[in-house]
Design an enzyme around this catalytic site. Structure first.
Site, PDB file in Angstrom:
ATOM      1  N   ARG A 144      -4.463  77.850  43.813  1.00 40.03           N
ATOM      2  CA  ARG A 144      -5.851  77.389  43.646  1.00 40.03           C
ATOM      3  C   ARG A 144      -5.926  76.132  42.783  1.00 40.03           C
ATOM      4  O   ARG A 144      -6.850  75.331  42.916  1.00 40.03           O
ATOM      5  CB  ARG A 144      -6.733  78.506  43.095  1.00 40.03           C
ATOM      6  CG  ARG A 144      -6.321  79.084  41.750  1.00 40.03           C
ATOM      7  CD  ARG A 144      -7.192  80.306  41.415  1.00 40.03           C
ATOM      8  NE  ARG A 144      -6.967  80.858  40.100  1.00 40.03           N
ATOM      9  CZ  ARG A 144      -6.050  81.776  39.816  1.00 40.03           C
ATOM     10  NH1 ARG A 144      -5.236  82.218  40.768  1.00 40.03           N
ATOM     11  NH2 ARG A 144      -5.932  82.264  38.599  1.00 40.03           N
TER      12      ARG A 144
ATOM     13  N   HIS B 126      -9.760  74.430  38.377  1.00 41.03           N
ATOM     14  CA  HIS B 126      -9.728  74.532  39.835  1.00 41.03           C
ATOM     15  C   HIS B 126     -11.105  74.919  40.401  1.00 41.03           C
ATOM     16  O   HIS B 126     -11.965  75.450  39.694  1.00 41.03           O
ATOM     17  CB  HIS B 126      -8.694  75.574  40.269  1.00 41.03           C
ATOM     18  CG  HIS B 126      -8.992  76.951  39.745  1.00 41.03           C
ATOM     19  ND1 HIS B 126      -9.923  77.794  40.319  1.00 41.03           N
ATOM     20  CD2 HIS B 126      -8.496  77.613  38.678  1.00 41.03           C
ATOM     21  CE1 HIS B 126      -9.977  78.918  39.664  1.00 41.03           C
ATOM     22  NE2 HIS B 126      -9.131  78.830  38.643  1.00 41.03           N
TER      23      HIS B 126
ATOM     24  N   GLU C 146      -3.100  80.401  34.338  1.00 42.04           N
ATOM     25  CA  GLU C 146      -4.224  81.062  33.675  1.00 42.04           C
ATOM     26  C   GLU C 146      -3.701  82.108  32.686  1.00 42.04           C
ATOM     27  O   GLU C 146      -2.537  82.536  32.752  1.00 42.04           O
ATOM     28  CB  GLU C 146      -5.126  81.709  34.741  1.00 42.04           C
ATOM     29  CG  GLU C 146      -6.310  82.526  34.213  1.00 42.04           C
ATOM     30  CD  GLU C 146      -7.275  81.714  33.359  1.00 42.04           C
ATOM     31  OE1 GLU C 146      -6.881  81.350  32.221  1.00 42.04           O
ATOM     32  OE2 GLU C 146      -8.408  81.471  33.801  1.00 42.04           O
TER      33      GLU C 146
ATOM     34  N   HIS D 226      -6.608  75.893  34.616  1.00 44.50           N
ATOM     35  CA  HIS D 226      -7.494  77.065  34.585  1.00 44.50           C
ATOM     36  C   HIS D 226      -8.305  77.054  33.294  1.00 44.50           C
ATOM     37  O   HIS D 226      -7.989  76.315  32.360  1.00 44.50           O
ATOM     38  CB  HIS D 226      -6.655  78.326  34.692  1.00 44.50           C
ATOM     39  CG  HIS D 226      -5.701  78.299  35.856  1.00 44.50           C
ATOM     40  ND1 HIS D 226      -5.999  78.827  37.086  1.00 44.50           N
ATOM     41  CD2 HIS D 226      -4.456  77.759  35.967  1.00 44.50           C
ATOM     42  CE1 HIS D 226      -4.987  78.631  37.919  1.00 44.50           C
ATOM     43  NE2 HIS D 226      -4.033  77.980  37.254  1.00 44.50           N
TER      44      HIS D 226
END
Length: 432
Positions: free
Chosen positions: A234, A183, A265, A362
């Site tokens: 995100r 991202h 993440e 991520h």
């Protein structure tokens, strides 16, 4: 049965009686007193019948002899009668070899090579043409197989070689391209904090990074058939911005976007929200590096008193997830274990149905994917840095094996600068 009775029976059954030589002789005897003209005509007719009978006997004898000779010849030399079929087989195989050779030349002109790393992919309509040619060659190989492998070891070897070439070409034609994108910059990333499972928005810089990424992918014609993201905003917003930029150039309908918490993440436990530089000043840069990058390093678990505990564990996006599956802290090994079932059960089958797939996730979930796909060693994967909004390309075979190593798309110098800035995030700030 007497002749006259047999004749009457044949007429009764509707079968016309055949006039034999004897019948004709009797008829001639009974007509001796007819005019000379009729006598001559009858004589000619008799001679014609005799000739027909004799010719029929010779024809039957000749036909019988031919059949006998054919049977005898087949028993003595069965291979000689396969010669014509063998010739036809060789002609079909030669056409197959020509098609494989032509296909190979087409691929040589269509393939893109990146700084000596080998073929990467076949583009657009050219790739479609190669796939048609490949399918045609495979059909030809299937036609040849039964007759060639049964007739001659020479043909068998040639067919085997042709099929080997076709399998090699299949790895180049029937490829699946996987685009991995971290991202764009998020607000806590700009503040050098561990963002982890806290859902912080993109900064303006992060949105611009996503737009530039979309423009780059559009220029490369890497329009995905399906997109995977984590549930964190995100990542999903980066995916939408990328696709929006690509749509301006390519003009296709938006592909489906599939989200999963398994692409989230890495969970940094009690370190969530902590500034990396401040942490390095307190615990030392080596300790922070170990927490960030060691494959088996698991930070202290997030306590219930943590400022963001309720924000994470009461999020409705995890309502369908068993509470025991939600982590309280993870190592990179844990992220690999968390992602593995989703890769095997969902992502892999989607990749095989689409020539291009995109994953927007991520840093650590992308490292986990690379480890699963490329089987990278534990001590190597921890050194792989993933800059924000920088597309990473993997080219996979039909069974999702990598054709070559992953590589980034974009300006190499800009990518190296971004990696250097990432590595400096865990360093203590110099004293003022």
């Amino acid at each position: 049965m007497p002749r006259r009775k047999r004749t009457r029976q044949m007429e009764k059954d509707g079968i016309p009686a055949l006039e034999t030589i004897e019948d004709h002789a009797v008829k001639e005897e009974g007509e001796k007193n007819k005019p000379e003209k009729d006598d001559k005509k009858g004589q000619e007719r008799g001679e014609h019948v005799v000739k027909m009978v004799v010719a029929s006997h010779w024809t039957l004898a000749l036909l019988g002899g031919c059949i006998s000779a054919l049977c005898l010849g087949w028993m003595r030399h069965p291979g000689s009668f396969a010669a014509e079929s063998e010739k036809e087989n060789r002609m079909v195989l030669e056409r197959l070899e020509m098609q494989v050779s032509f296909l190979d030349k087409q691929l040589s002109s269509f393939l893109i090579t990146d700084s000596g790393t080998g073929p990467l992919w076949v583009q657009g309509s050219q790739g479609a043409r190669c796939r048609v040619l490949f399918a045609r060659a495979m059909r030809r190989a299937n036609e040849v197989q039964d007759m060639a492998m049964r007739r001659s070891s020479g043909l068998e070897v040639k067919l085997l070689m042709a099929r080997t070439d076709l399998r090699r070409l299949e790895d180049l034609i029937m490829t699946h391209r996987l685009v991995l994108v971290r991202h764009g910059e998020a607000s806590w990333g700009a503040e050098n904090k561990f963002c982890s499972w806290v859902d912080k928005p993109l900064t303006q810089k992060g949105e611009n990074e996503a737009r530039e990424c979309g423009q780059l992918l559009a220029a490369q014609k890497l329009w995905p058939g399906v997109v995977f993201t984590s549930v964190l905003g995100r990542a999903t917003n980066t995916a939408r911005i990328i696709l929006g930029e690509m749509k301006k150039v390519i003009g296709k309908a938006m592909p489906p976007i599939l989200t999963s918490w398994r692409l989230n993440e890495r969970h940094y436990g009690s370190l969530i929200g902590v500034n990396r530089s401040e942490l390095a000043a307190e615990h030392g840069e080596e300790k922070v590096r170990w927490w960030r990058r060691a494959y088996d390093a698991r930070p202290p678990p997030i306590p219930r008193t943590h400022l963001h505990f309720s924000e994470i564990y009461e999020d409705p996006r995890y309502a369908d997830v068993e509470p025991s599956q939600l982590p309280v802290a993870e190592s990179l090994r844990d992220v690999v274990s968390r992602l593995k079932p989703y890769w095997a059960e969902t992502m892999a089958s989607a990749l095989q149905k689409s020539s291009i797939t995109m994953v927007v996730a991520h840093g650590n979930s992308i490292r986990a994917l690379l480890k699963l796909i490329e089987e990278i060693e534990d001590d190597v994967i921890v050194g792989v840095s993933i800059p924000t909004a920088t597309p990473l390309l993997l080219t996979l075979t039909s069974d999702l094996k990598p054709i070559n190593s992953h590589h980034f798309l974009g300006d190499p110098k800009a990518i190296q600068d971004a990696i250097r800035r990432m590595d400096e995030q865990g360093k203590a700030e110099p004293a003022q």
